[in-house]
Design a protein around this motif. Structure first.
Motif, short mmCIF file in Angstrom:
data_model
loop_
_atom_site.label_atom_id
_atom_site.label_comp_id
_atom_site.label_asym_id
_atom_site.label_seq_id
_atom_site.Cartn_x
_atom_site.Cartn_y
_atom_site.Cartn_z
N LEU A 4 33.43 33.05 27.78
CA LEU A 4 32.47 34.01 28.32
C LEU A 4 31.65 33.41 29.44
CD1 LEU A 4 31.21 35.39 24.91
CD2 LEU A 4 32.69 36.55 26.51
N PRO A 5 31.43 34.15 30.53
CA PRO A 5 30.65 33.64 31.64
C PRO A 5 29.15 33.83 31.43
CG PRO A 5 31.50 35.80 32.20
CD PRO A 5 32.05 35.46 30.83
N SER A 6 28.74 34.65 30.48
CA SER A 6 27.32 34.95 30.29
C SER A 6 26.89 34.62 28.87
CB SER A 6 27.05 36.44 30.59
OG SER A 6 27.82 37.25 29.72
N PRO A 7 25.58 34.38 28.67
CA PRO A 7 25.08 33.99 27.35
C PRO A 7 24.96 35.18 26.41
CG PRO A 7 23.26 34.11 28.89
CD PRO A 7 24.50 34.38 29.69
N ARG A 8 26.09 35.72 25.99
CA ARG A 8 26.07 36.84 25.08
C ARG A 8 25.98 36.33 23.64
NH1 ARG A 8 26.86 41.46 27.37
NH2 ARG A 8 27.46 42.52 25.44
N VAL A 9 25.60 37.20 22.74
CA VAL A 9 25.44 36.86 21.33
C VAL A 9 26.54 37.55 20.53
CG1 VAL A 9 23.96 37.11 19.30
CG2 VAL A 9 22.94 36.56 21.53
N LEU A 10 27.19 36.80 19.65
CA LEU A 10 28.19 37.40 18.79
C LEU A 10 27.57 37.73 17.44
CD1 LEU A 10 31.17 38.25 18.46
CD2 LEU A 10 31.57 36.01 17.41
N VAL A 11 27.60 38.99 17.09
CA VAL A 11 27.12 39.45 15.79
C VAL A 11 28.35 39.58 14.88
CG1 VAL A 11 25.93 41.28 14.52
CG2 VAL A 11 25.20 40.69 16.85
N LEU A 30 24.63 47.73 18.37
CA LEU A 30 24.96 47.82 19.79
C LEU A 30 23.87 48.53 20.59
CD1 LEU A 30 28.78 48.61 19.58
CD2 LEU A 30 27.71 46.45 20.24
N ARG A 31 23.17 49.47 19.96
CA ARG A 31 22.06 50.15 20.65
C ARG A 31 20.85 49.25 20.80
NH1 ARG A 31 23.30 54.65 17.22
NH2 ARG A 31 21.53 54.04 15.88
N THR A 32 20.73 48.25 19.95
CA THR A 32 19.53 47.42 19.92
C THR A 32 19.41 46.53 21.14
OG1 THR A 32 19.57 47.42 17.50
CG2 THR A 32 18.24 45.72 18.56
N ASN A 33 20.52 45.94 21.58
CA ASN A 33 20.47 45.03 22.72
C ASN A 33 21.84 44.99 23.39
OD1 ASN A 33 20.34 42.59 24.38
ND2 ASN A 33 18.50 42.06 23.23
N TYR A 36 24.52 42.06 22.84
CA TYR A 36 25.18 41.83 21.56
C TYR A 36 26.63 42.30 21.60
CZ TYR A 36 20.40 41.50 19.58
OH TYR A 36 19.10 41.16 19.30
N ASP A 37 27.53 41.46 21.15
CA ASP A 37 28.92 41.85 20.90
C ASP A 37 29.12 41.82 19.39
OD1 ASP A 37 29.48 41.95 23.64
OD2 ASP A 37 30.06 39.83 23.69
N VAL A 38 29.74 42.84 18.83
CA VAL A 38 29.92 42.90 17.39
C VAL A 38 31.37 42.62 17.02
CG1 VAL A 38 29.77 44.35 15.32
CG2 VAL A 38 28.02 44.55 17.11
N LEU A 39 31.55 41.66 16.12
CA LEU A 39 32.86 41.36 15.56
C LEU A 39 32.83 41.73 14.08
CD1 LEU A 39 35.72 40.01 15.74
CD2 LEU A 39 34.59 37.92 14.92
N VAL A 40 33.59 42.72 13.68
CA VAL A 40 33.72 43.07 12.27
C VAL A 40 34.95 42.36 11.73
CG1 VAL A 40 34.19 44.90 10.61
CG2 VAL A 40 32.52 45.27 12.44
N VAL A 41 34.75 41.49 10.74
CA VAL A 41 35.87 40.82 10.10
C VAL A 41 36.24 41.66 8.89
CG1 VAL A 41 36.75 38.70 9.11
CG2 VAL A 41 34.99 38.59 10.89
#
Length: 249
Positions: A4-11, A30-33, A36-41
């Motif tokens: 990733l080129p940017s400081p994103r957060v993995l949820v 996803l609406r909060t910020n 945020y990228d969401v990974l559902v395992v």
């Protein structure tokens, strides 16, 4: 997979048969910020968990069978490392963790490797009683001594990690009962990771049924003490030392 080129957060959301609520939880996060990228395992679910999560905008990692929270989180950490995320945070897929608290928990990473969203830190009305409460108090006291800081909720699954902690987790993140909370935290501390906590408020489950009852609470007490003793025998991980801060930082 590209870094990733940017400081994103993995949820990271471990999910097992949470089809009724995982979609709304993903959308709320996803609406909060926007960072945020969401990974559902999807931990071997037999319902619509994977479809609901994907439709809500999450990336879905499907496990072939149920591994438990520890196995699901280990898969999530591997994904985070491969894509170059510098901050990750675990959030329950059932809606109990308020996404508005995510940034507060992440802020703890400014001065620690692991930041815990604590339910018993003078905020909110979440309460436990009986054997479960005794177990949590014992665990908190022992692990606070190891961490050399006051921790009140060492079994919380609402916790964030930086790159250093993720690297340690990938070396040791057990799948046993309570391994994803107690065992992983004890070994991380003994390996040199620093820990802090941030007060948060818990919400009621948005779907499904809680599994607590007096018998299970008593069993929890015994198993949690065993998990702690077992964790203390684990071999620490050899971690890379932190890079020196640049002058004027």
């Amino acid at each position: 997979m590209k870094a990733l080129p940017s400081p994103r957060v993995l949820v990271i959301m471990p999910a097992w048969n949470e089809g009724a609520v995982v979609g709304s939880t993903v959308r709320e996060v996803l609406r909060t910020n926007a960072r945020y990228d969401v990974l559902v395992v999807n931990d071997g679910s037999t319902d619509s968990t994977a479809q609901e999560a994907a439709a809500a905008g999450a990336t879905v990692l499907n496990l072939p069978f149920n591994l438990g929270v520890g196995g699901a989180m280990r898969a999530g950490f591997k994904y985070a490392q491969r894509l170059g995320y510098v901050q990750v945070i675990q959030v329950d897929s059932d809606g109990q963790h308020d996404p508005r608290n995510i940034d507060e928990v992440l802020a703890g990473l400014q001065h620690a490797d692991i930041s815990i969203g604590a339910r018993f830190a003078d905020r909110g009305e979440y309460k436990v009683t009986g054997p479960r409460k005794w177990a949590m108090q014992l665990l908190a006291k022992v692990i606070s001594g190891l961490a050399k800081t006051r921790l009140t909720d060492v079994t919380s699954g609402f916790r964030a990690a930086n790159e250093r902690a993720v690297a340690q987790y990938l070396d040791h993140y057990p799948a046993e009962y309570l391994g994803d909370t107690i065992d992983s935290l004890v070994v991380a501390i003994r390996s040199g990771c620093t820990v802090t906590q941030v007060p948060v408020e818990m919400r009621a489950r948005q779907g499904g049924k809680p599994s607590h009852n007096p018998v299970k609470a008593a069993i929890y007490l015994g198993r949690s003490v065993f998990a702690l003793l077992f964790a203390l025998t684990r071999k620490p991980t050899r971690l890379a030392t932190r890079a020196a801060e640049p002058a004027g930082a």
